[in-house]
Design a protein around this motif. Structure first.
Motif, mmCIF file in Angstrom:
data_model
loop_
_atom_site.group_PDB
_atom_site.id
_atom_site.type_symbol
_atom_site.label_atom_id
_atom_site.label_comp_id
_atom_site.label_asym_id
_atom_site.label_seq_id
_atom_site.Cartn_x
_atom_site.Cartn_y
_atom_site.Cartn_z
ATOM 1 N N ASP A 205 0.832 -1.201 0.000
ATOM 2 C CA ASP A 205 0.000 0.000 0.000
ATOM 3 C C ASP A 205 0.869 1.254 0.000
ATOM 4 N N ARG A 206 1.929 1.271 0.798
ATOM 5 C CA ARG A 206 2.840 2.422 0.823
ATOM 6 C C ARG A 206 3.499 2.621 -0.531
ATOM 7 N N LEU A 207 3.879 1.510 -1.176
ATOM 8 C CA LEU A 207 4.506 1.605 -2.492
ATOM 9 C C LEU A 207 3.554 2.216 -3.514
ATOM 10 N N ARG A 208 2.286 1.829 -3.483
ATOM 11 C CA ARG A 208 1.318 2.368 -4.446
ATOM 12 C C ARG A 208 1.131 3.870 -4.256
ATOM 13 N N VAL A 209 1.214 4.314 -3.033
ATOM 14 C CA VAL A 209 1.114 5.754 -2.774
ATOM 15 C C VAL A 209 2.380 6.467 -3.232
ATOM 16 N N LEU A 210 3.540 5.910 -2.883
ATOM 17 C CA LEU A 210 4.809 6.548 -3.227
ATOM 18 C C LEU A 210 5.014 6.652 -4.733
ATOM 19 N N ARG A 211 4.576 5.647 -5.505
ATOM 20 C CA ARG A 211 4.823 5.657 -6.953
ATOM 21 C C ARG A 211 3.947 6.678 -7.680
ATOM 22 N N ASN A 212 2.882 7.163 -7.019
ATOM 23 C CA ASN A 212 1.874 7.995 -7.683
ATOM 24 C C ASN A 212 1.756 9.355 -6.998
ATOM 25 N N TYR A 213 2.897 10.075 -6.937
ATOM 26 C CA TYR A 213 2.925 11.429 -6.370
ATOM 27 C C TYR A 213 2.539 11.472 -4.892
ATOM 28 N N GLY A 214 2.591 10.342 -4.198
ATOM 29 C CA GLY A 214 2.176 10.323 -2.797
ATOM 30 C C GLY A 214 0.673 10.384 -2.638
ATOM 31 N N SER A 215 -0.046 9.910 -3.656
ATOM 32 C CA SER A 215 -1.502 10.087 -3.688
ATOM 33 C C SER A 215 -2.206 8.779 -4.007
ATOM 34 N N ARG A 216 -3.331 8.533 -3.342
ATOM 35 C CA ARG A 216 -4.203 7.434 -3.749
ATOM 36 C C ARG A 216 -5.534 7.960 -4.275
ATOM 37 N N VAL A 217 -5.825 9.233 -3.990
ATOM 38 C CA VAL A 217 -6.997 9.933 -4.521
ATOM 39 C C VAL A 217 -6.483 11.148 -5.280
ATOM 40 N N LYS A 218 -6.915 11.333 -6.513
ATOM 41 C CA LYS A 218 -6.407 12.410 -7.360
ATOM 42 C C LYS A 218 -6.504 13.763 -6.656
ATOM 43 N N TYR A 219 -5.372 14.485 -6.677
ATOM 44 C CA TYR A 219 -5.218 15.814 -6.084
ATOM 45 C C TYR A 219 -5.204 15.798 -4.562
ATOM 46 N N VAL A 220 -5.158 14.633 -3.947
ATOM 47 C CA VAL A 220 -5.005 14.519 -2.491
ATOM 48 C C VAL A 220 -3.688 13.793 -2.235
ATOM 49 N N ASN A 221 -2.702 14.529 -1.721
ATOM 50 C CA ASN A 221 -1.350 13.992 -1.576
ATOM 51 C C ASN A 221 -1.016 13.783 -0.103
ATOM 52 N N GLU A 222 -0.831 12.526 0.275
ATOM 53 C CA GLU A 222 -0.580 12.166 1.673
ATOM 54 C C GLU A 222 0.877 12.377 2.067
ATOM 55 N N VAL A 223 1.782 12.077 1.129
ATOM 56 C CA VAL A 223 3.217 12.203 1.385
ATOM 57 C C VAL A 223 3.876 12.777 0.140
ATOM 58 N N LYS A 224 5.153 13.134 0.272
ATOM 59 C CA LYS A 224 5.926 13.605 -0.874
ATOM 60 C C LYS A 224 6.341 12.378 -1.691
ATOM 61 N N GLY A 225 5.653 12.132 -2.791
ATOM 62 C CA GLY A 225 5.876 10.916 -3.559
ATOM 63 C C GLY A 225 6.645 11.148 -4.835
ATOM 64 N N TRP A 226 6.621 10.138 -5.692
ATOM 65 C CA TRP A 226 7.329 10.141 -6.973
ATOM 66 C C TRP A 226 6.345 9.837 -8.100
ATOM 67 N N ASN A 227 6.786 10.078 -9.306
ATOM 68 C CA ASN A 227 6.024 9.654 -10.474
ATOM 69 C C ASN A 227 6.763 8.466 -11.065
ATOM 70 N N SER A 228 6.334 7.262 -10.722
ATOM 71 C CA SER A 228 7.031 6.056 -11.154
ATOM 72 C C SER A 228 5.999 4.972 -11.425
ATOM 73 N N ARG A 229 5.459 4.982 -12.643
ATOM 74 C CA ARG A 229 4.360 4.077 -12.961
ATOM 75 C C ARG A 229 4.687 3.280 -14.221
ATOM 76 N N LEU A 230 4.413 1.980 -14.164
ATOM 77 C CA LEU A 230 4.601 1.136 -15.337
ATOM 78 C C LEU A 230 3.581 1.510 -16.403
ATOM 79 N N ASP A 231 4.066 1.654 -17.635
ATOM 80 C CA ASP A 231 3.195 2.009 -18.750
ATOM 81 C C ASP A 231 2.267 0.836 -19.083
ATOM 82 N N PRO A 232 0.968 1.073 -19.293
ATOM 83 C CA PRO A 232 0.058 -0.022 -19.653
ATOM 84 C C PRO A 232 0.490 -0.791 -20.903
ATOM 85 N N MET A 233 1.128 -0.111 -21.849
ATOM 86 C CA MET A 233 1.620 -0.797 -23.034
ATOM 87 C C MET A 233 2.665 -1.839 -22.647
ATOM 88 N N GLN A 234 3.581 -1.433 -21.761
ATOM 89 C CA GLN A 234 4.603 -2.365 -21.303
ATOM 90 C C GLN A 234 3.980 -3.483 -20.471
#
Length: 369
Positions: A205-234
């Motif tokens: 759960d922490r990893l999913r938040v960290l990989r997505n700007y520290g957010s699990r709900v759009k525009y709501v940021n719980e922590v200082k996260g990163w943008n690190s997401r696997l591309d759907p094509m890949q």
């Protein structure tokens, strides 16, 4: 000509399925996270016999974000192998922590459990073994050490998709495994990609938040996260290849056996062949020999049209990037010797038996000359 690695043939073999998977993503019009990524994550977790898989943009991010999810930060120490690709160390440094190198076993080239305990200090937080060349590190003693000292274990599985330790797939022997889907890996994307597998739902759960700007709900940021997401094509391409991974690894194992049998007659002090401990079923990402005559052997192979690589020519502690650690020549003698002597021979699921025989022939003539 024998290429070191053939990256075109995997696509050729799976062309109809890969093309269909890519078209499916294009038709869906969903290009960030979403169902395609979730489907691959579930399939990869099942393959690894892990409860959770969280995909990220690349293998270094998998290591880095997993360490952050384990609360590694400035002032902490992480035990790392002295013999590994520098990404293992970089992930520690990106957390503000200090990598503490421990020498490998001379036979397997993986982290030596007998040396780990002496490197533990009050600041140690994580032990980070690498399953190098596709061969699992010896996890049971490492896990026992971690339990005794209240430490966590993050495994670097970047080269070991489909490998088994004591009959069980790598995926969650420790607290988590970080994976790379770089194109040349056993399970390779058509670009960068990575993932973390774990049996710890809170860590996932922490990893999913960290990989997505520290957010699990759009525009709501719980922590200082990163943008690190696997591309759907890949993710779609990886899903196709995952279904072939065991079969492709079996091809690698057959080729490794052919190398070992073919080179047995010239093995000795001048040529050391890779070992396969009875407790490990290697994925044979690489077939790595060791020789003090590396430069001359590599030149002979190159002249014969055979591709080789060196994994890795400079140990991390000797890189300029880690000059600040003050680990001079001779401080990690096993890693330094391996850096001077290892040579990776052609390997891959589309390498032909006749090509292995060609490589073996050149090496045999070289050492008999």
């Amino acid at each position: 000509m024998v290429p070191f690695l053939d990256l075109k043939s995997p696509y050729t073999e799976l062309k109809p399925e890969i093309d269909a998977a890519i078209q499916r993503v294009l038709d869906a019009g969903w290009f960030i996270l979403g169902p395609e990524v979730e489907t691959f994550e579930r399939a990869f977790a099942t393959f690894c016999q892990a409860r959770e898989a969280v995909s990220v943009a690349n293998g270094l991010d998998a290591l880095h974000l997993a360490l952050l999810a384990m609360d590694v930060g400035p002032g902490d120490e992480v035990i790392v192998p002295s013999n590994t690709y520098i990404a293992t160390w970089l992930a520690v440094s990106q957390c503000g922590a200090t990598p503490v190198p421990v020498e490998p076993r001379a036979d397997t080239h993986t982290l030596d459990p007998e040396r780990v305990e002496a490197a533990i200090t009050p600041r140690t937080r994580v032990i980070l073994p690498v399953h190098l060349y596709g061969l699992p590190a010896d996890m049971d003693p490492l896990c026992a050490i971690a339990r005794r000292h209240g430490l966590r274990i993050l495994e670097d599985g970047a080269q070991s998709h489909g490998a088994r330790y004591k009959g069980r797939p790598l995926g969650a022997h420790g607290d988590a495994v970080a994976w790379s889907f770089y194109p040349g890996k056993n399970l390779g994307a058509l670009g960068d990609g990575g993932a973390v597998t774990t049996n710890d739902p809170a860590l996932a759960d922490r990893l999913r938040v960290l990989r997505n700007y520290g957010s699990r709900v759009k525009y709501v940021n719980e922590v200082k996260g990163w943008n690190s997401r696997l591309d759907p094509m890949q993710a779609a391409v990886l899903g196709v290849k995952l279904a072939r991974l065991d079969a492709w690894n079996d091809r690698r194992r057959a080729l490794a056996t052919r190398y070992t049998q073919g080179l047995a007659a010239v093995a000795g002090p001048d040529l050391t062949l890779p070992v396969a401990p009875e407790w490990a079923d290697s994925a044979w990402h690489l077939y790595v020999v060791t020789t003090p005559r590396r430069a001359a052997l590599q030149a002979a192979l190159t002249e014969a049209g055979i591709g080789t690589l060196i994994h890795y020519p400079i140990a991390p502690h000797r890189q300029q990037a880690y000059a600040d650690l003050g680990l001079g020549p001779g401080s990690q003698p096993i890693a330094e010797r391996l850096a001077d002597q290892v040579l990776s021979l052609p390997m891959g699921p589309h390498l032909q038996a006749e090509q292995v025989d060609e490589v073996v022939g050149v090496i045999a003539r070289f050492f008999r000359a």
